[in-house]
Design a protein around this motif. Structure first.
Motif, PDB file in Angstrom:
ATOM      1  N   ALA A   1       4.955  10.274  -6.719  1.00  0.00           N
ATOM      2  CA  ALA A   1       6.192  10.581  -7.441  1.00  0.00           C
ATOM      3  C   ALA A   1       5.919  10.781  -8.931  1.00  0.00           C
ATOM      4  O   ALA A   1       6.468  11.687  -9.569  1.00  0.00           O
ATOM      5  CB  ALA A   1       7.213   9.471  -7.239  1.00  0.00           C
ATOM      6  N   LEU A   2       5.047   9.960  -9.504  1.00  0.00           N
ATOM      7  CA  LEU A   2       4.702  10.120 -10.911  1.00  0.00           C
ATOM      8  C   LEU A   2       3.937  11.417 -11.144  1.00  0.00           C
ATOM      9  O   LEU A   2       4.096  12.074 -12.169  1.00  0.00           O
ATOM     10  CB  LEU A   2       3.863   8.935 -11.386  1.00  0.00           C
ATOM     11  N   ARG A   3       3.108  11.771 -10.175  1.00  0.00           N
ATOM     12  CA  ARG A   3       2.312  12.998 -10.329  1.00  0.00           C
ATOM     13  C   ARG A   3       3.199  14.235 -10.361  1.00  0.00           C
ATOM     14  O   ARG A   3       2.965  15.171 -11.129  1.00  0.00           O
ATOM     15  CB  ARG A   3       1.325  13.104  -9.161  1.00  0.00           C
ATOM     16  N   THR A   4       4.214  14.259  -9.532  1.00  0.00           N
ATOM     17  CA  THR A   4       5.103  15.417  -9.500  1.00  0.00           C
ATOM     18  C   THR A   4       6.193  15.318 -10.549  1.00  0.00           C
ATOM     19  O   THR A   4       6.736  16.332 -10.985  1.00  0.00           O
ATOM     20  CB  THR A   4       5.737  15.558  -8.112  1.00  0.00           C
ATOM     21  N   ALA A   5       6.534  14.071 -10.962  1.00  0.00           N
ATOM     22  CA  ALA A   5       7.578  13.792 -11.955  1.00  0.00           C
ATOM     23  C   ALA A   5       8.937  14.262 -11.454  1.00  0.00           C
ATOM     24  O   ALA A   5       9.042  15.186 -10.665  1.00  0.00           O
ATOM     25  CB  ALA A   5       7.266  14.422 -13.298  1.00  0.00           C
ATOM     26  N   ALA A   6       9.992  13.575 -11.922  1.00  0.00           N
ATOM     27  CA  ALA A   6      11.353  13.883 -11.460  1.00  0.00           C
ATOM     28  C   ALA A   6      11.895  15.081 -12.203  1.00  0.00           C
ATOM     29  O   ALA A   6      11.787  15.182 -13.418  1.00  0.00           O
ATOM     30  CB  ALA A   6      12.256  12.678 -11.673  1.00  0.00           C
ATOM     31  N   GLY A   7      12.499  16.012 -11.463  1.00  0.00           N
ATOM     32  CA  GLY A   7      13.083  17.197 -12.075  1.00  0.00           C
ATOM     33  C   GLY A   7      14.401  16.885 -12.754  1.00  0.00           C
ATOM     34  O   GLY A   7      15.106  15.965 -12.369  1.00  0.00           O
ATOM     35  N   GLY A   8      14.746  17.691 -13.743  1.00  0.00           N
ATOM     36  CA  GLY A   8      16.041  17.550 -14.391  1.00  0.00           C
ATOM     37  C   GLY A   8      16.142  16.395 -15.361  1.00  0.00           C
ATOM     38  O   GLY A   8      17.237  16.042 -15.784  1.00  0.00           O
TER      39      GLY A   8
ATOM     40  N   ARG B   1      -6.073   8.442  -0.435  1.00  0.00           N
ATOM     41  CA  ARG B   1      -4.807   8.930   0.125  1.00  0.00           C
ATOM     42  C   ARG B   1      -3.979   9.642  -0.930  1.00  0.00           C
ATOM     43  O   ARG B   1      -3.386  10.704  -0.673  1.00  0.00           O
ATOM     44  CB  ARG B   1      -4.029   7.758   0.723  1.00  0.00           C
ATOM     45  N   VAL B   2      -3.929   9.064  -2.124  1.00  0.00           N
ATOM     46  CA  VAL B   2      -3.154   9.681  -3.199  1.00  0.00           C
ATOM     47  C   VAL B   2      -3.749  11.036  -3.578  1.00  0.00           C
ATOM     48  O   VAL B   2      -3.027  12.027  -3.753  1.00  0.00           O
ATOM     49  CB  VAL B   2      -3.108   8.756  -4.432  1.00  0.00           C
ATOM     50  N   THR B   3      -5.079  11.104  -3.695  1.00  0.00           N
ATOM     51  CA  THR B   3      -5.737  12.361  -4.046  1.00  0.00           C
ATOM     52  C   THR B   3      -5.461  13.437  -3.002  1.00  0.00           C
ATOM     53  O   THR B   3      -5.190  14.598  -3.334  1.00  0.00           O
ATOM     54  CB  THR B   3      -7.252  12.146  -4.187  1.00  0.00           C
ATOM     55  N   ALA B   4      -5.526  13.053  -1.722  1.00  0.00           N
ATOM     56  CA  ALA B   4      -5.270  14.019  -0.651  1.00  0.00           C
ATOM     57  C   ALA B   4      -3.841  14.550  -0.722  1.00  0.00           C
ATOM     58  O   ALA B   4      -3.605  15.757  -0.563  1.00  0.00           O
ATOM     59  CB  ALA B   4      -5.530  13.367   0.707  1.00  0.00           C
ATOM     60  N   LEU B   5      -2.893  13.667  -0.970  1.00  0.00           N
ATOM     61  CA  LEU B   5      -1.504  14.094  -1.066  1.00  0.00           C
ATOM     62  C   LEU B   5      -1.284  15.019  -2.260  1.00  0.00           C
ATOM     63  O   LEU B   5      -0.600  16.038  -2.173  1.00  0.00           O
ATOM     64  CB  LEU B   5      -0.589  12.871  -1.176  1.00  0.00           C
TER      65      LEU B   5
ATOM     66  N   LEU C   1       3.015  10.817 -16.795  1.00  0.00           N
ATOM     67  CA  LEU C   1       1.564  10.936 -16.779  1.00  0.00           C
ATOM     68  C   LEU C   1       0.895   9.687 -17.344  1.00  0.00           C
ATOM     69  O   LEU C   1      -0.149   9.251 -16.850  1.00  0.00           O
ATOM     70  CB  LEU C   1       1.133  12.175 -17.565  1.00  0.00           C
ATOM     71  N   ARG C   2       1.485   9.094 -18.372  1.00  0.00           N
ATOM     72  CA  ARG C   2       0.908   7.853 -18.924  1.00  0.00           C
ATOM     73  C   ARG C   2       0.968   6.733 -17.892  1.00  0.00           C
ATOM     74  O   ARG C   2       0.004   5.980 -17.702  1.00  0.00           O
ATOM     75  CB  ARG C   2       1.657   7.441 -20.194  1.00  0.00           C
ATOM     76  N   ALA C   3       2.115   6.610 -17.212  1.00  0.00           N
ATOM     77  CA  ALA C   3       2.251   5.577 -16.182  1.00  0.00           C
ATOM     78  C   ALA C   3       1.294   5.838 -15.024  1.00  0.00           C
ATOM     79  O   ALA C   3       0.709   4.907 -14.458  1.00  0.00           O
ATOM     80  CB  ALA C   3       3.700   5.531 -15.681  1.00  0.00           C
ATOM     81  N   LEU C   4       1.107   7.108 -14.668  1.00  0.00           N
ATOM     82  CA  LEU C   4       0.203   7.447 -13.572  1.00  0.00           C
ATOM     83  C   LEU C   4      -1.231   7.062 -13.910  1.00  0.00           C
ATOM     84  O   LEU C   4      -1.966   6.552 -13.068  1.00  0.00           O
ATOM     85  CB  LEU C   4       0.296   8.949 -13.277  1.00  0.00           C
ATOM     86  N   ALA C   5      -1.631   7.294 -15.144  1.00  0.00           N
ATOM     87  CA  ALA C   5      -2.996   6.940 -15.549  1.00  0.00           C
ATOM     88  C   ALA C   5      -3.241   5.444 -15.405  1.00  0.00           C
ATOM     89  O   ALA C   5      -4.296   5.011 -14.938  1.00  0.00           O
ATOM     90  CB  ALA C   5      -3.241   7.383 -16.989  1.00  0.00           C
ATOM     91  N   LYS C   6      -2.242   4.645 -15.776  1.00  0.00           N
ATOM     92  CA  LYS C   6      -2.392   3.188 -15.648  1.00  0.00           C
ATOM     93  C   LYS C   6      -2.468   2.769 -14.173  1.00  0.00           C
ATOM     94  O   LYS C   6      -3.251   1.897 -13.805  1.00  0.00           O
ATOM     95  CB  LYS C   6      -1.216   2.484 -16.328  1.00  0.00           C
ATOM     96  N   LEU C   7      -1.643   3.403 -13.348  1.00  0.00           N
ATOM     97  CA  LEU C   7      -1.616   3.031 -11.940  1.00  0.00           C
ATOM     98  C   LEU C   7      -2.901   3.432 -11.235  1.00  0.00           C
ATOM     99  O   LEU C   7      -3.479   2.647 -10.474  1.00  0.00           O
ATOM    100  CB  LEU C   7      -0.412   3.682 -11.257  1.00  0.00           C
TER     101      LEU C   7
ATOM    102  N   ASP D   1       0.818  -1.214   0.000  1.00  0.00           N
ATOM    103  CA  ASP D   1       0.000   0.000   0.000  1.00  0.00           C
ATOM    104  C   ASP D   1       0.850   1.262   0.000  1.00  0.00           C
ATOM    105  O   ASP D   1       0.635   2.176  -0.804  1.00  0.00           O
ATOM    106  CB  ASP D   1      -0.929   0.001   1.227  1.00  0.00           C
ATOM    107  N   ASP D   2       1.851   1.326   0.904  1.00  0.00           N
ATOM    108  CA  ASP D   2       2.661   2.535   0.988  1.00  0.00           C
ATOM    109  C   ASP D   2       3.518   2.714  -0.257  1.00  0.00           C
ATOM    110  O   ASP D   2       3.784   3.845  -0.696  1.00  0.00           O
ATOM    111  CB  ASP D   2       3.531   2.521   2.242  1.00  0.00           C
ATOM    112  N   GLU D   3       3.938   1.607  -0.883  1.00  0.00           N
ATOM    113  CA  GLU D   3       4.715   1.693  -2.117  1.00  0.00           C
ATOM    114  C   GLU D   3       3.864   2.263  -3.255  1.00  0.00           C
ATOM    115  O   GLU D   3       4.327   3.089  -4.043  1.00  0.00           O
ATOM    116  CB  GLU D   3       5.259   0.320  -2.503  1.00  0.00           C
ATOM    117  N   ALA D   4       2.620   1.810  -3.353  1.00  0.00           N
ATOM    118  CA  ALA D   4       1.733   2.284  -4.410  1.00  0.00           C
ATOM    119  C   ALA D   4       1.460   3.781  -4.266  1.00  0.00           C
ATOM    120  O   ALA D   4       1.461   4.526  -5.257  1.00  0.00           O
ATOM    121  CB  ALA D   4       0.412   1.510  -4.384  1.00  0.00           C
ATOM    122  N   VAL D   5       1.235   4.231  -3.035  1.00  0.00           N
ATOM    123  CA  VAL D   5       0.999   5.657  -2.803  1.00  0.00           C
ATOM    124  C   VAL D   5       2.238   6.471  -3.173  1.00  0.00           C
ATOM    125  O   VAL D   5       2.150   7.516  -3.829  1.00  0.00           O
ATOM    126  CB  VAL D   5       0.603   5.907  -1.332  1.00  0.00           C
ATOM    127  N   ALA D   6       3.409   5.981  -2.762  1.00  0.00           N
ATOM    128  CA  ALA D   6       4.652   6.701  -3.049  1.00  0.00           C
ATOM    129  C   ALA D   6       4.886   6.804  -4.556  1.00  0.00           C
ATOM    130  O   ALA D   6       5.276   7.864  -5.067  1.00  0.00           O
ATOM    131  CB  ALA D   6       5.827   5.997  -2.372  1.00  0.00           C
TER     132      ALA D   6
END
Length: 319
Positions: free
Chosen positions: A86-93, A119-123, A102-108, A77-82
């Protein structure tokens, strides 16, 4: 009985996804079954399309291998939320990572259980980011992923590295950690030829190749990879020298100049030295501007000219 077998097989899959290789005895001990039962469960995973390699003999074990298709992953559960956040904010640089994330986030999010979706929506609603136009170096996600795997597996790699004032040179290293600093990524690795620790900027690395040779994990000097990289960066040669004698205590200056803690040296009561040297004249000026108190400066002529030009433009702008 079927339910127990299914639950155990899923638990086995989860274990295989957390480590490069598992000895059969360790898996049997974790699952509370015999080695023979582990072998049967491994066969079930193979029937489901999971490529599980095995090694025979004393010390033999099992590991998930790469296949033609990516098999389903099991996330706690905690891994899925993390992962979702992380996908929602995406890695900088990273070059071109936003659309892929965003494509991976839609699938997840499509398969997230309802209890986790909230929980994900709240974060996501609570966390906001500011996107600035960034003309700095960008890192290739494929390169980042390849080096991350090498760090995980303690696998020696070779690559070409371009220094600031020279042609690319071949390096052979044992990767240890990846460290992000703003939009830049750094690789902390043990250089085989030099028998010493080195820090490499990922945007200067090319032609990475795995050697297939694995070694033991090396302890990082001081135990903190990020602190070690920060210290190396603060003491590395720079293009422009600028050292300020600041009329303030070191703790006050450290609080105002994040990231320069290793370059602030106490000189006495209420005085310290700040090394603001950098490869960029603009960053030198920005660092000095954050000091917020009086100082005298020992700097290269180029730095002095840049600061004077900047100051004159500010004076003209303010009348």
């Amino acid at each position: 009985m079927a339910t127990d077998t299914t639950a155990r097989t899923l638990r086995l899959l989860s274990l295989l996804q957390t480590r490069r290789e598992w000895p059969g005895l360790d898996l049997a001990d974790r699952l509370g079954v015999t080695v023979r039962t582990v072998r049967r469960d491994i066969d079930r995973l193979r029937e489901l399309g999971y490529p599980v390699d095995s090694a025979r003999g004393h010390g033999g074990g099992y590991r998930l291998a790469s296949g033609t298709d990516l098999p389903p992953l099991l996330l706690e559960d905690d891994e899925a939320v993390a992962v979702a956040v992380a996908l929602r904010t995406a890695a900088g640089g990273l070059t071109g990572i936003e659309e892929t994330a965003l494509r991976a986030l839609a699938k997840l999010e499509q398969v997230l259980p309802r209890r986790l979706r909230g929980r994900v929506t709240a974060l996501q609603r609570a966390v906001a980011g500011i996107t600035w136009e960034d003309r700095g170096p960008r890192t290739d996600p494929a390169l980042l992923a390849a080096l991350a795997v090498a760090c995980r597996d303690h696998e020696t790699v070779t690559f070409d590295y371009t220094v600031r004032n020279g042609p690319p040179a071949a390096r052979r290293v044992e990767p240890c950690h990846l460290v992000a600093s703003g939009s830049l990524w750094y690789l902390l690795a043990h250089d085989v030829a030099r028998d010493d620790w080195r820090v490499f900027r990922l945007d200067r690395i090319s032609a990475v190749a795995a050697t297939g040779r694995r070694g033991m994990a090396r302890p990082v000097p001081g135990g903190d990879p990020a602190a070690f990289v920060a210290h190396r960066l603060s003491t590395a040669p720079t293009r422009y020298r600028a050292v300020a004698t600041v009329q303030a205590c070191a703790d006050h200056v450290r609080a105002r100049t994040r990231g320069l803690a290793g370059r602030v040296r106490p000189m006495g009561e209420g005085t310290c030295l700040v090394d603001a040297s950098d490869d960029s004249l603009t960053r030198v000026a920005q660092t000095l501007a954050t000091l917020g108190t009086d100082y005298t400066l020992d700097a290269d002529p180029q730095v002095v000219r840049h600061l004077r030009d900047t100051a004159q433009r500010l004076l003209r702008a303010t009348g």
